[in-house]
Design a protein around this motif. Structure first.
Motif, short mmCIF file in Angstrom:
data_model
loop_
_atom_site.label_atom_id
_atom_site.label_comp_id
_atom_site.label_asym_id
_atom_site.label_seq_id
_atom_site.Cartn_x
_atom_site.Cartn_y
_atom_site.Cartn_z
N LEU A 906 0.82 -1.21 0.00
CA LEU A 906 0.00 0.00 0.00
C LEU A 906 0.86 1.26 0.00
O LEU A 906 0.43 2.32 -0.48
N TYR A 907 2.09 1.15 0.50
CA TYR A 907 2.99 2.30 0.53
C TYR A 907 3.59 2.56 -0.85
O TYR A 907 3.74 3.73 -1.25
N ILE A 908 3.94 1.49 -1.56
CA ILE A 908 4.62 1.68 -2.85
C ILE A 908 3.66 1.74 -4.01
O ILE A 908 4.05 2.08 -5.13
N ALA A 909 2.40 1.37 -3.80
CA ALA A 909 1.40 1.39 -4.88
C ALA A 909 0.14 2.07 -4.39
O ALA A 909 -0.12 2.16 -3.19
N ASP A 910 -0.65 2.52 -5.35
CA ASP A 910 -1.90 3.18 -5.02
C ASP A 910 -2.91 2.17 -4.49
O ASP A 910 -3.03 1.05 -5.01
N ALA A 911 -3.63 2.54 -3.42
CA ALA A 911 -4.57 1.61 -2.79
C ALA A 911 -5.69 1.23 -3.76
O ALA A 911 -6.10 0.06 -3.81
N ASN A 912 -6.17 2.17 -4.54
CA ASN A 912 -7.23 1.86 -5.50
C ASN A 912 -6.73 0.90 -6.58
O ASN A 912 -7.45 0.01 -7.02
N GLU A 913 -5.47 1.09 -7.00
CA GLU A 913 -4.92 0.18 -7.99
C GLU A 913 -4.77 -1.22 -7.42
O GLU A 913 -5.06 -2.22 -8.10
N LEU A 914 -4.30 -1.32 -6.19
CA LEU A 914 -4.19 -2.63 -5.54
C LEU A 914 -5.56 -3.29 -5.41
O LEU A 914 -5.71 -4.50 -5.63
N TYR A 915 -6.55 -2.52 -5.06
CA TYR A 915 -7.90 -3.04 -4.93
C TYR A 915 -8.40 -3.59 -6.26
O TYR A 915 -8.97 -4.69 -6.32
N ASP A 916 -8.13 -2.85 -7.34
CA ASP A 916 -8.56 -3.31 -8.66
C ASP A 916 -7.81 -4.57 -9.09
O ASP A 916 -8.39 -5.48 -9.70
N VAL A 917 -6.51 -4.63 -8.78
CA VAL A 917 -5.74 -5.82 -9.14
C VAL A 917 -6.27 -7.03 -8.38
O VAL A 917 -6.42 -8.13 -8.94
N ALA A 918 -6.54 -6.84 -7.10
CA ALA A 918 -7.09 -7.95 -6.30
C ALA A 918 -8.45 -8.37 -6.83
O ALA A 918 -8.78 -9.56 -6.89
#
Length: 1374
Positions: A906-918
């Motif tokens: 979450l620190y190195i990537a955007d939280a929304n992007e991580l959510y979409d990837v998941a």
């Protein structure tokens, strides 16, 4: 942190029992001695003429009691002022002596202004008289007056003294009565003194008042108006000097417990002081004087008669003081055992001092240098020594940065220090950590901590007769020996831990003379001291016999081979050799190994001294002797190309940096030779870093540094100078004008250090420097890509820090920093053939990840996750699966928790992007884990996730991919669903235009494929791609729609094919053919229309008619005869040919007439424009040049046009005006420009555009006319064919002949024209064009032609076919 370094010393014998004065003529260089007998002249010789050139007695002049003598350049004379009141001039050319004025009261002081336009005199009655250079009185006023001056302080009315607060003194302070000022001391000569400010606008007078008998200062302006009076002070003395820069007035003051040099401001208030190193009753300050650049204050002292007998041999002392960071340093003390009559600074050379003694005139020339250690290894402590009287202040900048006036520690000597020398560089035969090395001092052979040898110091003191060697002290050593003491001041001490290495005295001895064939020389004459090698010192001196180089040898105590324990003991220092040289030596520079010494003569020529062979020869380079263009104050030998060559560098007093005979820079303020770079500060406030390579110096000398990019720059504070640089480090020490220090790490030095570390695979140290200096970590890979890939495991093991590796991966990008921001350090780099062809980021991430997994997966888990995210095609889903694996691991295999790993992602990537990837993994547990750790609102994502869970799997994936805008994956997910969702899928395909993807996904046999084709056809039809739309309709089995699309595209062949597939009846086919024929006729496709008439409609007459309209004469005859219809030739073809003949004849006639008319009109218009242009040059023109065509700097008129009766401002540029014009107005301007309306301002431009168009049309007419003439000739119409060819040929010939007239000078290229006024325009060329009348001036016609479109500025290129003329018709020309 600079010291005064004696570079030259000379003397002239002058025998004068009563002293007198010495003055110098700055123009001729002549030296004049004036005494009671007369005026003697010394010209370019050190031999004094005892017989006076001019005797006062021969001119009936009394020369006794001279109080002032100056060489006045303005009147070309020597001006002598006597106490009796006479002002005498001696012409320096004719030797004519004249008494130009006399003051009856007598004179006590006189002084010329700096510009020598005014002479100020003080009479015995304390009156000030100001005279011009022609000795005309300007004004006279008394010094004894009550007025304070124009700058009198104003009382703002802040209450009485009794009501004010008095601090700790209490209320009694208000009742205290101010004590009266004491009269002058018995040692005051009671004579007035005058001193001018450097700009000549004010002067100060120090005098003794008549009523109170106290000394007072008066500040007067150039007009003789009193400005201010000094405050009354006890013990004020007679010395006086106004600093040329104007801020301080120096004098002396005696206190009961100290003797000070004090300073006054222009308003008369005291401003600062410093104490002299004598007791109050020990010395009297004879004079003080600032040098010309206000950097050095000279204090001339004489012992009082009450001084003890032990010091009675010293009769005069001259001290030189400098200031830095509000501290006054005693840099030099000269002691004289004889009478000194006069001490003065040179007016041309700021650091040249003239001292007139009983034995003669002595001249001392100093330069400012920085004494720093010269080591080349890590053991060098980057020490800098500063002389302050009897103290040497030392700071090792490798260990501590202590700003002056404080230092790390001080070494105190029994008497004033003259010279400080650092040992030459040390070289280790083995590893410096374990080797037994010989100290550079040559005195000791013992085990010593590495690197301290180059820090040994040689100190000369007691008038250069005593030499003391300082070396590194061990913890238990005695620091106080030979009356020398070491005090730690700025780096600990006084109960605190000492943070630096300090020195101790190794030995102290008197310098001996051991040259048999020469008498001993006074060591005070020695200049340019240098510690050249481990056991040799070098100096230069000059006497009446010539100029010499003296070589001193240091002998170890206890014998040559004796090994001495590290204790204090004596050695021996002796002058062993003396080498004569032709000219005076003004500087000496040794090489690093001490085998070669550079000697700079007073002419700037360089000599090479071989210290082993004791030979001196001219320094040559490529067979030519090296001579600096001007004498340099600082000279150094610089090794370049990794020591393969030694070049001399010199810095002159005018900031010129020379390399041998070449000038490297014209604005260099200081330079320093670092490990592999030359550091230079410039007058433009930049620090430049130049690599020590011959190519870099050549580029710098040629001024090509901007294009080659081999010089690194860094902005520094105004006036910064180099002090030192830490060897094999990035730190550079700069000193500001005020005296404070600044330590910087220039990026080129940091990158150079990193290059060395990366080459040695010291990755941990390299990354540490990168973090501190903020160097781009891409350099780790870009330095040598293949080497990094081969040693990537060593990289991980060496760094051994997960956070640092994570930072390295996070900073990766595709840019090669060795070609961009750090290109300076890699200017000679050869491209690596092994560099990856694909993504650098992917290559590094994969390699480092593999190494981390192999070394310790648990320890480097976080950088492993970063490597997945950093990939070009981010593998964030793999990283998320790794986190989920960590969460599901029950054996606690990983030391890093899943929460910590997720927090890292979450620190190195955007939280929304991580959510979409998941979400794209279709793993709802992973989605929930990320959503909970992010800042998303549960009210937003929970309903969405719950709704998705209710859906069928494939449809759920479809909706998720739509949400993620992964439309292709959405279509792939839904293809296996039921037909209920196909309408939604088709709507998605239409809205997002996914036709190509859908056609690839759905099989050809599926109904969905046909639906997509139909939708695709509709889309292409809307875009007017009718042919492609028709094909899609065919694939969708929509033949009627396909036929309509082909009809819209006029594709008659495809129309007939589709109609045949539809099995249309003959009537419908004929109707379709008729529609197609009309469409083809409208599009002038007569050949295709004729084919349909002939093959499908069986109407050969209409076919021939179409071919005639298309001028296809051969095809028309072919069809007529094919169908046995020769009558069509007479009824259709021949009439058509006659009709075309009439059309082309009239068209050629029209073109010919318009061309001739326009050509005639163009000549008239140009003549009118030229006449108007000439009238404007002569000032007769009343009409403005058009502002839309010409700017204010245009050369149309060859002058700047303006009108006094203009009603609006003409200062703005027309080009600037056009910048803000709307597109509509621009189009309007273009139409206006090409208008052929008679009398318009743009008529000539419009006529040129019209002529260009006519010539293009005529050229294009040759092909159809040639075909028509062939047909006419076939039908027997020879006269018509001949007339057509003749008329067209005539007009084309006329056009060819008139091209040069219409476009004169068209052979000049566009580039040549644009260079007239552009970046390549020189000042000379611009001035020549603005003056006008020269041959190269741009004409009015050429200037106006430049406003046309580029293709209209030249004649149109010929496009006619070369064989368009029929040879059989040439003879028929009438």
């Amino acid at each position: 942190m600079r010291n005064l370094y004696l570079s030259n010393q000379s003397s002239v014998e002058v025998a004068s029992p009563d002293g007198g004065f010495v003055c110098l003529d700055a123009v001729t260089g002549a030296t004049y001695h004036i005494d009671s007998k007369g005026c003697r002249i010394i010209r370019n010789s050190n031999v004094y003429e005892e017989k006076p050139d001019i005797e006062w007695q021969t001119h009936d002049i009394s020369g006794s009691s001279i109080i002032c003598a100056d060489a006045v350049i303005v009147i070309n004379a020597i001006c002598v002022v006597t106490k009796d009141g006479d002002v005498i001039t001696v012409n320096t050319d004719t030797h004519e002596v004249e008494v130009v004025g006399s003051v009856g009261d007598g004179l006590e002081a006189a002084c010329w202004s700096p510009d020598q336009e005014l002479l100020v005199l003080v009479t015995t009655t304390s009156n000030v008289v100001i005279m011009t250079a022609q000795f005309d009185p300007v004004t006279e006023f008394p010094l004894n007056q009550e007025d304070f001056g124009e700058s009198k302080f104003i009382n703002v009315g802040w209450g009485k003294k009794e009501t004010q607060f008095h601090g700790t003194e209490g209320k009694t302070a208000a009742k205290k009565v101010k004590a009266s000022t004491k009269p002058v001391t018995e040692w005051d000569d009671c004579k007035p003194r005058i001193s001018w400010r450097g700009d000549g606008q004010h002067f100060a007078v120090s005098y003794v008042t008549q009523e109170t008998n106290i000394r007072c200062l008066r500040v007067v302006n150039r007009e003789g108006v009193l400005q201010a009076t000094s405050e009354e002070l006890d013990g004020l003395e007679q010395s006086l000097s106004w600093r040329p820069s104007g801020n301080l007035i120096a004098t002396s003051q005696r206190f009961p417990n100290k003797h000070d040099i004090i300073f006054f401001e222009k308003n008369g208030l005291k401003h600062g002081d410093f104490s002299l190193p004598f007791k109050p009753s020990e010395m009297v300050v004879k004079e003080v004087e600032w040098n010309q650049d206000s950097n050095v204050l000279m204090v001339w002292l004489q012992p009082l008669s009450s001084t003890s007998e032990k010091d009675i041999t010293v009769k005069n002392i001259v001290q030189l003081w400098t200031i830095g960071n509000y501290h006054w340093y005693l840099k030099k003390q000269l002691s004289f055992e004889e009478t000194v009559h006069q001490v003065s600074w040179d007016t041309e050379f700021p650091l040249k001092l003239h001292i007139f003694c009983a034995s003669g005139l002595q001249e001392y020339s100093w330069v400012f240098i920085t004494n720093f250690s010269r080591g080349i290894g890590l053991g060098d402590l980057a020490q800098v020594a500063v002389i302050d009287g009897a103290k040497v202040k030392i700071t090792p900048f490798r260990e501590a940065v202590v700003p002056p006036p404080i230092s790390a520690y001080e070494v105190t000597f029994p008497n004033e220090v003259d010279v400080v020398l650092f040992a030459p560089p040390v070289s280790f035969s083995t590893s410096p950590e374990t080797s037994i090395c010989v100290e550079d001092s040559g005195f000791l052979e013992t085990f010593d901590p590495p690197g301290n040898n180059s820090n040994n110091i040689c100190v000369l003191h007691d008038n250069c007769t005593t030499l003391t060697i300082l070396t590194q002290a061990f913890p238990n050593d005695n620091l106080n020996e030979f009356d020398c003491g070491v005090i730690v001041s700025g780096a600990g001490g006084n109960g605190y831990m000492v943070k630096v290495h300090v020195h101790r005295v190794l030995t102290q001895c008197k310098i001996e003379w051991d040259v048999d064939d020469m008498p001993a020389i006074d060591l005070k004459l020695f200049c340019n001291w240098v510690w050249a090698s481990t056991d040799k010192l070098i100096a230069s001196y000059k006497n009446s016999e010539g100029n010499y180089i003296a070589i001193l040898e240091l002998e170890r105590p206890g014998g040559e081979s004796g090994i001495m324990s590290p204790v204090v003991c004596r050695g021996r220092v002796a002058v062993k050799s003396v080498i004569p040289v032709e000219e005076e030596i003004v500087s000496i520079a040794p090489s690093q190994d001490g085998t070669v010494i550079a000697l700079q003569r007073v002419s700037g020529a360089l000599l090479k001294l071989d210290i082993m062979e004791l030979t001196v020869m001219p320094w040559e380079e490529e067979g030519e002797e090296i001579v600096f263009p001007s004498v340099c104050q600082q000279v150094a030998l610089c090794p370049i190309d990794e020591g393969a060559k030694l070049i001399p560098l010199g810095l002159s007093a005018r900031n010129r940096l020379y390399w041998a005979s070449h000038q490297l820079m014209a604005n260099c303020s200081s330079f320093h030779i670092h490990s592999d770079h030359l550091l230079v500060t410039t007058a433009s406030h930049q620090l430049q870093i130049i690599p020590l390579f011959l190519r870099a110096f050549q580029a710098l000398a040629e001024g090509k540094t901007d294009t080659t990019g081999i010089v690194g720059t860094r902005k520094v504070e105004r006036g910064s100078r180099l002090v030192s640089a830490v060897v094999q480090d990035t730190r550079v020490i700069l000193q500001m004008p005020r005296g404070n220090l600044e330590v910087v790490s220039p990026r080129p030095l940091a990158v150079h250090t990193l290059k060395m570390l990366l080459k040695e695979h010291k990755y941990h140290q390299a990354l540490d420097i990168m973090r501190k200096q903020r160097v781009d970590m891409n350099l780790v890979y870009d330095h040598d890509p293949q080497d990094f890939i081969n040693n990537v495991k060593l990289f991980v093991e060496s760094v051994d820090n997960a956070h640092w590796i994570d930072l390295f991966i996070a900073n990766l990008n595709e840019v090669d920093v060795t070609k961009s921001m750090y290109a300076f350090n890699y200017y000679d780099r050869i491209a690596h053939s092994s560099q990856v062809l694909n993504s650098k980021v992917d290559c590094v991430c994969n390699a480092v990840r593999t190494a981390m997994l192999e070394v310790d997966e648990e320890k480097f888990l976080l950088p492993i996750l970063t490597s997945y995210v950093k990939m070009t095609k981010s593998q964030m889903d793999v990283a998320l699966q790794k986190v989920q694996e960590m969460k599901e691991e029950k054996k606690k295999k990983y030391t890093v928790s899943a929460e910590e790993g997720l927090r890292h992602l979450l620190y190195i990537a955007d939280a929304n992007e991580l959510y979409d990837v998941a979400l794209g993994t279709y793993n709802f547990e992973l989605v929930m884990m990320i959503a909970e750790k992010s800042q998303k609102d549960p009210k937003e994502y929970l309903p969405f996730l719950n709704e998705l869970k209710k859906m069928e799997e494939n449809y759920r994936k479809f909706k998720i991919n739509i949400h993620l805008r992964k439309f292709r994956k959405a279509i792939e997910s839904i293809k296996d669903c039921s037909d209920n969702h196909m309408e939604e899928c088709l709507a998605l395909i239409k809205s997002e235009k996914l036709f190509r993807d859908a056609l690839e996904i759905f099989s050809l046999t599926s109904s969905m494929n046909k639906n997509v084709c139909e939708a695709y056809g509709d889309y292409l039809t809307g875009k007017s791609y009718h042919n492609e739309a028709a094909m899609m309709y065919i694939r969708a089995d929509k033949l009627e729609d396909s036929l309509y699309a082909y009809k819209q595209a006029a594709n008659w062949k495809k129309c007939l094919i589709v109609a045949s597939r539809l099995k249309w009846e003959k009537e419908n086919m004929n109707e379709l053919c008729n529609e197609l024929v009309e469409t083809l006729k409208d599009k002038t496709q007569y050949a295709d229309a004729a084919m349909i008439y002939e093959e499908y409609l069986k109407n050969e007459e209409e076919a021939v008619e179409c071919l005639v309209k298309g001028c296809l004469w051969d095809d028309a005859q072919r069809i007529a005869y094919k169908h046995s219809r020769p009558d069509l030739v007479d009824t259709n073809i021949k009439p058509g040919a006659n009709e075309q003949h009439q059309f082309y004849s009239s068209e050629i006639e029209r073109i010919s007439k318009e061309f001739k008319d326009n050509l005639t009109r163009l000549a008239v218009v140009r003549q009118n424009k030229e006449r108007e242009h000439l009238d404007l040059l002569e000032g007769k023109g009343e009409e403005q040049l058009d502002a839309d065509l010409y700017s204010d700097t245009s050369t149309v008129t060859g002058m700047s046009y303006s009108r006094s009766n203009a009603t609006r401002s003409q200062t703005g540029s027309a080009a600037s005006t056009r910048t803000y014009r709307s597109s509509k107005n621009r189009r309007k301007l273009e139409r206006k420009k090409y208008s052929t309306k008679e009398g318009s301002a743009f008529e000539d431009l419009g006529l040129m555009a019209a002529l260009h168009e006519l010539m293009t049309s005529a050229d294009q007419m040759t092909v159809p006319v040639s075909q028509l003439m062939t047909a006419l000739l076939t039908f027997g119409y020879d006269a018509k064919a001949t007339q057509l060819q003749s008329s067209l040929s005539d007009i084309l010939t006329l056009m060819d002949h008139k091209k040069q007239e219409i476009w004169p000078g068209s052979e000049t290229t566009e580039e040549d024209q644009q260079d007239e006024f552009g970046p390549q325009c020189t000042t000379e060329g611009a001035v020549r064009q603005l003056i006008g009348g020269q041959q190269n001036t741009v004409s009015l016609l050429q200037q106006r032609m430049r406003t046309l479109e580029p293709h209209l500025r030249h004649a149109p290129p010929p496009t006619r076919t070369p064989n368009w003329i029929l040879q059989s018709l040439k003879g028929g020309k009438r």
